[in-house]
Write a protein that holds these residues in place. Sequence first.
Motif, short mmCIF file in Angstrom:
data_model
loop_
_atom_site.label_atom_id
_atom_site.label_comp_id
_atom_site.label_asym_id
_atom_site.label_seq_id
_atom_site.Cartn_x
_atom_site.Cartn_y
_atom_site.Cartn_z
N TYR A 46 0.65 -1.14 0.03
CA TYR A 46 -0.16 0.01 0.02
C TYR A 46 0.77 1.20 -0.02
N SER A 81 -7.52 -7.59 -1.36
CA SER A 81 -7.00 -6.74 -0.19
C SER A 81 -6.31 -7.93 0.64
N ARG A 122 -7.67 -0.05 1.80
CA ARG A 122 -6.44 0.89 1.85
C ARG A 122 -5.38 0.07 2.63
N ILE A 159 -7.55 2.47 -4.24
CA ILE A 159 -6.35 2.04 -5.03
C ILE A 159 -6.95 2.15 -6.42
#
Length: 143
Positions: free
Chosen positions: A46, A124, A99, A57
């Motif tokens: 990240y 993620s 995130r 993203i």
Amino acid sequence: MPPEPVMSREAVSAFLDEVFPQIHHGGPGPVVEAVGPLSATMRLPYHERHLRPGGTISGPAMMGLADVALYVAVLASLGPVPLAVTTNLSFNFMRKPARRDLIGEARLMKLGRQLAVGEVLIRSEGEDDLVCHATGTYAIPPR
């Protein structure tokens, strides 16, 4: 049974650093987490440079992760082939990524003399739901 990789995770990482030194310019670049039979797992750390308006993203960051994951799966399976090139990529963005780091799992569905075809599942970190599904084809130069 798929063939075992001919390049280790460390060897692929060193090769990427050698032929693509710019991959880490401006912040952390993709990291080779693992290679396996016709497969590779990559991590995109990240970083705010990967965000787009709305705080998610960006698609191009996920596209880059998918592209390099397929390339790493090809390298691990065939050895150092710097001139293998992407000939097709297709993306389905499934949901907004968190995130945090993204994990891309690439699997080659066909590895021939001239073409490699595969898919990449992107999540993620720490989540089961897909944020992106990509398919792609790489052209393999004559040896």
